[in-house]
Design a protein around this motif. Sequence first.
Motif, PDB file in Angstrom:
ATOM      1  N   THR A 102       0.933  -1.083  -0.047  1.00 55.39           N
ATOM      2  CA  THR A 102       0.146  -0.066  -0.169  1.00 55.39           C
ATOM      3  C   THR A 102       0.862   1.221  -0.079  1.00 55.39           C
ATOM      4  N   VAL A 103       0.346   2.505  -0.372  1.00 53.34           N
ATOM      5  CA  VAL A 103       1.179   3.527  -0.676  1.00 53.34           C
ATOM      6  C   VAL A 103       0.309   4.590  -0.069  1.00 53.34           C
ATOM      7  N   TRP A 104       0.941   5.598   0.909  1.00 53.03           N
ATOM      8  CA  TRP A 104       0.342   6.473   1.856  1.00 53.03           C
ATOM      9  C   TRP A 104       0.735   7.607   1.542  1.00 53.03           C
ATOM     10  N   LEU A 105       0.367   8.576   1.439  1.00 55.27           N
ATOM     11  CA  LEU A 105       0.862  10.115   1.054  1.00 55.27           C
ATOM     12  C   LEU A 105       0.774  10.895   2.615  1.00 55.27           C
ATOM     13  N   LYS A 106       1.774  11.889   3.005  1.00 53.29           N
ATOM     14  CA  LYS A 106       1.762  12.749   3.919  1.00 53.29           C
ATOM     15  C   LYS A 106       1.677  14.069   3.488  1.00 53.29           C
ATOM     16  N   ASP A 107       0.634  14.914   3.954  1.00 56.37           N
ATOM     17  CA  ASP A 107       0.503  16.230   3.536  1.00 56.37           C
ATOM     18  C   ASP A 107       1.736  17.088   3.711  1.00 56.37           C
ATOM     19  N   PRO A 108       2.369  17.492   2.702  1.00 53.25           N
ATOM     20  CA  PRO A 108       3.497  18.325   2.761  1.00 53.25           C
ATOM     21  C   PRO A 108       3.648  19.720   3.299  1.00 53.25           C
ATOM     22  N   TRP A 109       2.337  20.290   3.405  1.00 52.86           N
ATOM     23  CA  TRP A 109       2.365  21.645   4.046  1.00 52.86           C
ATOM     24  C   TRP A 109       2.222  21.664   5.346  1.00 52.86           C
ATOM     25  N   LEU A 110       2.229  20.464   6.257  1.00 52.40           N
ATOM     26  CA  LEU A 110       2.352  20.805   7.785  1.00 52.40           C
ATOM     27  C   LEU A 110       3.871  20.711   8.191  1.00 52.40           C
ATOM     28  N   LYS A 111       4.191  21.590   8.978  1.00 50.70           N
ATOM     29  CA  LYS A 111       5.517  21.972   9.681  1.00 50.70           C
ATOM     30  C   LYS A 111       6.043  20.593  10.330  1.00 50.70           C
ATOM     31  N   ASP A 112       5.248  20.244  11.351  1.00 60.41           N
ATOM     32  CA  ASP A 112       5.566  18.994  12.182  1.00 60.41           C
ATOM     33  C   ASP A 112       5.709  17.685  11.510  1.00 60.41           C
ATOM     34  N   PRO A 113       7.083  17.231  11.378  1.00 62.27           N
ATOM     35  CA  PRO A 113       7.230  15.918  10.733  1.00 62.27           C
ATOM     36  C   PRO A 113       6.474  14.632  11.415  1.00 62.27           C
ATOM     37  N   LEU A 114       6.178  14.764  12.762  1.00 65.45           N
ATOM     38  CA  LEU A 114       5.491  13.667  13.348  1.00 65.45           C
ATOM     39  C   LEU A 114       4.091  13.711  13.328  1.00 65.45           C
ATOM     40  N   SER A 115       3.410  14.852  12.849  1.00 68.41           N
ATOM     41  CA  SER A 115       1.957  14.949  13.041  1.00 68.41           C
ATOM     42  C   SER A 115       1.582  15.194  11.466  1.00 68.41           C
ATOM     43  N   GLY A 116       0.148  15.291  11.483  1.00 69.36           N
ATOM     44  CA  GLY A 116      -0.339  15.633  10.228  1.00 69.36           C
ATOM     45  C   GLY A 116      -1.290  14.541   9.494  1.00 69.36           C
ATOM     46  N   ARG A 117      -1.641  14.997   8.509  1.00 67.43           N
ATOM     47  CA  ARG A 117      -2.800  13.949   7.662  1.00 67.43           C
ATOM     48  C   ARG A 117      -1.800  13.079   6.855  1.00 67.43           C
ATOM     49  N   PHE A 118      -2.331  11.927   6.810  1.00 68.24           N
ATOM     50  CA  PHE A 118      -1.797  10.681   5.897  1.00 68.24           C
ATOM     51  C   PHE A 118      -2.990  10.371   5.387  1.00 68.24           C
ATOM     52  N   ARG A 119      -2.789  10.112   3.690  1.00 67.02           N
ATOM     53  CA  ARG A 119      -3.741   9.628   2.978  1.00 67.02           C
ATOM     54  C   ARG A 119      -3.391   8.401   2.290  1.00 67.02           C
ATOM     55  N   PHE A 120      -4.145   7.330   2.105  1.00 68.12           N
ATOM     56  CA  PHE A 120      -3.982   6.198   1.395  1.00 68.12           C
ATOM     57  C   PHE A 120      -4.272   6.632  -0.164  1.00 68.12           C
ATOM     58  N   VAL A 121      -3.076   6.312  -0.996  1.00 62.51           N
ATOM     59  CA  VAL A 121      -3.159   6.392  -2.519  1.00 62.51           C
ATOM     60  C   VAL A 121      -3.550   5.283  -3.064  1.00 62.51           C
ATOM     61  N   THR A 122      -2.973   4.081  -2.970  1.00 57.81           N
ATOM     62  CA  THR A 122      -3.324   3.058  -3.838  1.00 57.81           C
ATOM     63  C   THR A 122      -2.851   1.519  -3.144  1.00 57.81           C
ATOM     64  N   LEU A 123      -3.008   0.627  -3.862  1.00 59.68           N
ATOM     65  CA  LEU A 123      -2.511  -0.763  -3.350  1.00 59.68           C
ATOM     66  C   LEU A 123      -1.989  -1.545  -4.584  1.00 59.68           C
ATOM     67  N   ILE A 124      -0.959  -2.299  -4.348  1.00 58.82           N
ATOM     68  CA  ILE A 124      -0.243  -3.092  -5.616  1.00 58.82           C
ATOM     69  C   ILE A 124      -0.426  -4.448  -5.233  1.00 58.82           C
ATOM     70  N   PRO A 125      -0.977  -5.378  -5.972  1.00 60.73           N
ATOM     71  CA  PRO A 125      -0.876  -6.836  -5.640  1.00 60.73           C
ATOM     72  C   PRO A 125       0.443  -7.374  -5.482  1.00 60.73           C
ATOM     73  N   LEU A 126       0.727  -7.964  -4.555  1.00 62.55           N
ATOM     74  CA  LEU A 126       2.175  -8.900  -4.365  1.00 62.55           C
ATOM     75  C   LEU A 126       1.735 -10.261  -4.169  1.00 62.55           C
ATOM     76  N   SER A 127       2.631 -11.180  -4.425  1.00 60.99           N
ATOM     77  CA  SER A 127       2.662 -12.646  -4.087  1.00 60.99           C
ATOM     78  C   SER A 127       2.963 -12.660  -2.686  1.00 60.99           C
ATOM     79  N   ILE A 128       2.547 -13.627  -2.075  1.00 59.31           N
ATOM     80  CA  ILE A 128       2.958 -14.026  -0.601  1.00 59.31           C
ATOM     81  C   ILE A 128       4.177 -14.025  -0.294  1.00 59.31           C
ATOM     82  N   ARG A 129       5.045 -14.591  -1.418  1.00 56.33           N
ATOM     83  CA  ARG A 129       6.575 -14.780  -1.323  1.00 56.33           C
ATOM     84  C   ARG A 129       7.192 -13.364  -1.107  1.00 56.33           C
TER      85      ARG A 129
END
Length: 131
Positions: A102-129
Amino acid sequence: TTHSDTTRNTRGSRAMKLPSDADIPMEKLTHYLLVPLSTSDKSRWLARGGYTSANPHRLADDLRAQILPLDAEPSRSTRFGESFEICGKLLGPSGVPVAVRTVWLKDPWLKDPLSGRFRFVTLIPLSIRQL
């Protein structure tokens, strides 16, 4: 464990936990991931796990409960923000596990690197291996 905790994984890279309240846009699920597409179709892969357009909330709930608690690896920074990847297995209504990145994106306009909004972007199928 909070989203500000960071750990080192076996590859030595910096991993962190994303916040449990990260945004998972329903439109991303109902208009993209769970819809058959001619290219980059992910709906057939997700259907193996029992995820369909009839139960998009189940996919959102399972992403939040099963994927978000796992370590997130920093991926890359773009003008849209810093992205993170989380790889894991989703165990859905069918009982068949499906491996995903899965890919998640952090809002770039927030100053505190440990807070802020994260948003789900997409998922990519993988094999269990690949996990």
